[in-house]
Design a protein around this motif. Structure first.
Motif, mmCIF file in Angstrom:
data_model
loop_
_atom_site.group_PDB
_atom_site.id
_atom_site.type_symbol
_atom_site.label_atom_id
_atom_site.label_comp_id
_atom_site.label_asym_id
_atom_site.label_seq_id
_atom_site.Cartn_x
_atom_site.Cartn_y
_atom_site.Cartn_z
ATOM 1 N N GLU A 231 -1.342 1.239 6.511
ATOM 2 C CA GLU A 231 -0.030 1.887 6.599
ATOM 3 C C GLU A 231 1.043 0.892 7.039
ATOM 4 O O GLU A 231 2.148 0.868 6.483
ATOM 5 C CB GLU A 231 -0.100 3.064 7.580
ATOM 6 N N ALA A 232 0.725 0.058 8.020
ATOM 7 C CA ALA A 232 1.694 -0.949 8.471
ATOM 8 C C ALA A 232 2.019 -1.927 7.356
ATOM 9 O O ALA A 232 3.154 -2.410 7.234
ATOM 10 C CB ALA A 232 1.148 -1.682 9.688
ATOM 11 N N LEU A 233 1.047 -2.215 6.515
ATOM 12 C CA LEU A 233 1.235 -3.193 5.450
ATOM 13 C C LEU A 233 2.072 -2.629 4.305
ATOM 14 O O LEU A 233 3.010 -3.276 3.820
ATOM 15 C CB LEU A 233 -0.134 -3.643 4.944
ATOM 16 N N ILE A 234 1.767 -1.413 3.864
ATOM 17 C CA ILE A 234 2.482 -0.865 2.702
ATOM 18 C C ILE A 234 3.921 -0.477 3.030
ATOM 19 O O ILE A 234 4.759 -0.370 2.129
ATOM 20 C CB ILE A 234 1.740 0.344 2.092
ATOM 21 N N THR A 235 4.203 -0.263 4.308
ATOM 22 C CA THR A 235 5.570 0.106 4.689
ATOM 23 C C THR A 235 6.398 -1.088 5.155
ATOM 24 O O THR A 235 7.573 -0.923 5.490
ATOM 25 C CB THR A 235 5.545 1.164 5.815
ATOM 26 N N PHE A 244 -3.210 -2.197 -5.064
ATOM 27 C CA PHE A 244 -4.169 -1.326 -4.363
ATOM 28 C C PHE A 244 -5.193 -0.787 -5.341
ATOM 29 O O PHE A 244 -4.855 -0.396 -6.461
ATOM 30 C CB PHE A 244 -3.416 -0.170 -3.702
ATOM 31 N N THR A 245 -6.437 -0.731 -4.910
ATOM 32 C CA THR A 245 -7.501 -0.021 -5.626
ATOM 33 C C THR A 245 -8.129 0.960 -4.652
ATOM 34 O O THR A 245 -8.557 0.568 -3.556
ATOM 35 C CB THR A 245 -8.570 -0.993 -6.152
ATOM 36 N N GLY A 246 -8.169 2.233 -5.057
ATOM 37 C CA GLY A 246 -8.722 3.254 -4.168
ATOM 38 C C GLY A 246 -8.394 4.649 -4.643
ATOM 39 O O GLY A 246 -8.266 4.908 -5.847
ATOM 40 N N SER A 247 -8.211 5.549 -3.695
ATOM 41 C CA SER A 247 -8.066 6.966 -4.014
ATOM 42 C C SER A 247 -6.655 7.308 -4.488
ATOM 43 O O SER A 247 -5.684 6.612 -4.175
ATOM 44 C CB SER A 247 -8.392 7.813 -2.783
ATOM 45 N N ARG A 248 -6.550 8.432 -5.222
ATOM 46 C CA ARG A 248 -5.238 8.903 -5.665
ATOM 47 C C ARG A 248 -4.344 9.262 -4.483
ATOM 48 O O ARG A 248 -3.133 9.024 -4.521
ATOM 49 C CB ARG A 248 -5.393 10.118 -6.580
ATOM 50 N N ALA A 249 -4.930 9.837 -3.433
ATOM 51 C CA ALA A 249 -4.126 10.252 -2.285
ATOM 52 C C ALA A 249 -3.425 9.053 -1.655
ATOM 53 O O ALA A 249 -2.226 9.100 -1.355
ATOM 54 C CB ALA A 249 -5.008 10.959 -1.250
ATOM 55 N N VAL A 250 -4.158 7.958 -1.474
ATOM 56 C CA VAL A 250 -3.550 6.758 -0.902
ATOM 57 C C VAL A 250 -2.572 6.152 -1.900
ATOM 58 O O VAL A 250 -1.508 5.649 -1.518
ATOM 59 C CB VAL A 250 -4.631 5.744 -0.491
ATOM 60 N N GLY A 251 -2.911 6.180 -3.185
ATOM 61 C CA GLY A 251 -1.997 5.667 -4.200
ATOM 62 C C GLY A 251 -0.660 6.366 -4.169
ATOM 63 O O GLY A 251 0.401 5.730 -4.270
ATOM 64 N N ARG A 252 -0.686 7.688 -4.023
ATOM 65 C CA ARG A 252 0.577 8.437 -3.940
ATOM 66 C C ARG A 252 1.363 8.052 -2.696
ATOM 67 O O ARG A 252 2.594 7.941 -2.720
ATOM 68 C CB ARG A 252 0.274 9.939 -3.930
ATOM 69 N N ARG A 253 0.642 7.825 -1.583
ATOM 70 C CA ARG A 253 1.315 7.415 -0.348
ATOM 71 C C ARG A 253 1.990 6.050 -0.526
ATOM 72 O O ARG A 253 3.099 5.822 -0.033
ATOM 73 C CB ARG A 253 0.294 7.368 0.796
ATOM 74 N N ILE A 254 1.328 5.158 -1.267
ATOM 75 C CA ILE A 254 1.912 3.835 -1.507
ATOM 76 C C ILE A 254 3.179 3.948 -2.343
ATOM 77 O O ILE A 254 4.181 3.273 -2.081
ATOM 78 C CB ILE A 254 0.874 2.910 -2.178
ATOM 79 N N VAL A 255 3.143 4.811 -3.351
ATOM 80 C CA VAL A 255 4.350 5.015 -4.165
ATOM 81 C C VAL A 255 5.492 5.549 -3.300
ATOM 82 O O VAL A 255 6.643 5.090 -3.403
ATOM 83 C CB VAL A 255 4.057 5.972 -5.334
ATOM 84 N N GLU A 256 5.190 6.495 -2.428
ATOM 85 C CA GLU A 256 6.218 7.024 -1.515
ATOM 86 C C GLU A 256 6.762 5.919 -0.611
ATOM 87 O O GLU A 256 7.971 5.778 -0.425
ATOM 88 C CB GLU A 256 5.624 8.144 -0.661
ATOM 89 N N ALA A 257 5.845 5.118 -0.043
ATOM 90 C CA ALA A 257 6.268 4.077 0.894
ATOM 91 C C ALA A 257 7.063 2.981 0.202
ATOM 92 O O ALA A 257 7.904 2.330 0.825
ATOM 93 C CB ALA A 257 5.036 3.470 1.576
ATOM 94 N N SER A 258 6.806 2.774 -1.086
ATOM 95 C CA SER A 258 7.502 1.711 -1.810
ATOM 96 C C SER A 258 8.944 2.072 -2.139
ATOM 97 O O SER A 258 9.753 1.191 -2.453
ATOM 98 C CB SER A 258 6.758 1.390 -3.108
#
Length: 504
Positions: A231-235, A244-258
């Motif tokens: 979380e500290a890194l993507i924000t 990122f490679t992983g779950s859709r839930a985290v992927g959506r969070r990354i899009v929001e944070a970006s």
């Protein structure tokens, strides 16, 4: 007999307890640690540091200094090529050690990592070799003036800047390479976060990179779970791109944070990949073994591109199920260092409970359980082992046919003709991969073009370093591998230059 991997842990000398920042190994500021338990035995294998927000700040600052200094980003192409190729050579030289570390991380058997290309050290080395070859060929264009006149119109590709690369646990060799190789080849600097379930392998690879001559600050590593480290890194405002490679839930969070800083984003978010087995498949038994093997061997179905839906033409449906059962019965579990073991446990107890829950859901929704479905006991009771599980007569609307289970569970769905097969295959939120089994070359090609997925295998499936890999729909954004991968770590700049003293 109690299963143990402790003797291997003692002989390998794990790198533990530290972060890698600006070319130095250093403890986390707050001193927090994560204890890793082996998924096959439940044993405590070792501890590593949990980075806090201040550590992430330090890592990003080191990467920014290294990028802005031009030590790497403006270095000679020959310099970058030499470092990347030296690292590839070091990977190959340390093959057995690295595969052993992976077996301590995620319990992928040595028999599998030594024979299956996608999980091998050799595949990672090939990815670095491939991208090293692009360093001195990543050019732009010189275009004729559209409006006439005496000037040059040119484009250049320049490195995007500081990259946050976030890895999953299941294929640390390949995914380290798929993210780090193109980023470094393009001239970027990297802050890498490995999964907390596959850290020791990555830390050793980072040591080898330093040995290869990578300058300080170009590659930094922060370890620990997604919260707080990821979380500290993507924000972080000074990160230019997240991969990122992983779950859709985290992927959506990354899009929001970006969104706040309009970070560039590459995401690979999993799949529910179909294998379409037609009656004219070259060998239905081989097709069944290929599909079941991908879902049960090695990673035990914990692979994003595994064909976890088998769409089988009714004419060969029973033959497929018979062969599939035989393949499932041949899968062996246990000590990942035992050459007779060909599959691994689920990565943790949470994933074990999740997979068993999906199996119960399959039964409740009316699918026919053909084999498996239970947790393995006896000497394997301390591990997170689930027997290879095959469901037949699965409606394409069933939960186990629609959601990514990430375990050794295959849903077999019957179909009558080509049109129905394509419709069933495309009826999913995902679009990562697919396979088509048919001896009719025209049909195989025709169906492949109609499938909405990023990578299609015909009568088999393989990952190649020079081919783009990624998904349609909710399987992600962007591609890894090939020219498109390295271009994703660049910005495209246009330059106009007059050749006379006149204004353009």
């Amino acid at each position: 007999m109690t299963l143990t991997v402790r003797p291997h842990r003692e002989s390998l000398g794990l790198k533990t307890g530290q972060l890698y920042l600006d070319g130095q190994w250093t403890p986390a500021r707050e001193g927090a640690n994560w204890t890793h338990r082996h998924p096959a035995t439940g044993e405590e294998i070792g501890e590593f540091a949990v980075a806090g927000a201040a550590d992430v700040d330090d890592a990003v600052a080191a990467a920014r200094r290294a990028f802005d200094s031009g030590t790497w980003s403006n270095s000679r192409a020959s310099t970058r090529i030499a470092v990347l190729r030296r690292f590839a050579d070091l990977l190959r030289a340390h093959d057995e050690e690295l595969r052993s570390l992976q077996a301590l991380d995620n319990s992928v058997p040595l028999s599998f990592s030594g024979s299956i290309y996608a999980t091998s050290v050799g595949a990672a080395a090939d990815v670095f070799d491939h991208h090293a070859g692009w360093v001195d060929k990543l050019g732009g264009q010189t275009l004729p003036p559209y409006q006439g006149g005496d000037h040059l119109a040119m484009t250049f590709r320049e490195p995007i800047g500081v990259v946050a690369a976030i890895l999953p646990w299941n294929a640390p060799f390949l995914l380290f390479a798929q993210k780090v190789a193109p980023a470094l080849a393009a001239g970027c600097t990297v802050v890498l976060k490995p999964s907390e379930y596959a850290t020791f392998t990555v830390l050793r690879m980072v040591e080898l990179f330093a040995e290869a001559g990578l300058p300080a600050g170009v590659l930094n590593v922060v370890t620990g779970p997604g919260d707080p480290v990821g979380e500290a890194l993507i924000t972080h405002r000074d990160v230019d791109k997240v991969s990122f490679t992983g779950s859709r839930a985290v992927g959506r969070r990354i899009v929001e944070a970006s969104a706040g800083t309009l970070k560039r984003v590459s995401l690979e978010l999993g799949g529910k990949s179909p294998a379409l087995v037609f009656a004219d498949a070259p060998d239905v038994g081989v097709a069944a073994a290929t599909v079941v093997g991908a879902v049960t061997m090695g990673l035990s179905g914990q692979a994003c591109v595994a064909n976890t839906r088998a769409l089988v033409q009714r004419d060969v449906y029973d033959d497929f199920l018979t062969a599939a059962q035989g393949m499932a019965a041949a899968v062996t579990y246990g000590d990942p260092f035992d050459p007779s073991v060909i599959s691994c446990p689920l990565i943790n107890e949470r994933q074990l409970a999740r997979v068993l829950g999906y199996i119960e859901r399959g039964k409740e929704e009316g699918a026919r359980l053909v084999t498996g479905g239970e947790r393995l006991e006896g000497e394997l009771a301390a591990g997170n082992f689930v027997a290879p599980t095959i469901f037949a007569d699965v409606p394409n609307t069933a939960t186990i046919a629609r959601e990514e289970i990430f375990g050794p569970v295959l849903a077999v769905v019957p179909f009558d003709d080509e049109e129905e097969a394509v419709a069933l295959a495309n009826d999913t939120e995902y679009g990562l991969g697919a396979a088509v089994f048919s001896a009719d070359a025209q049909r195989a090609f025709r169906v492949s073009r109609r499938l909405r997925a990023g990578t299609i295998g015909i009568n088999g499936f393989q990952i190649e370093p020079h081919l783009p890999f990624g998904g349609f729909k909710q399987s992600g954004l962007g591609r890894e591998g090939g020219l498109s991968s390295i271009e994703a770590y660049t910005e495209l700049k246009s330059v106009l230059m007059p050749l006379t003293g006149e204004l353009m």
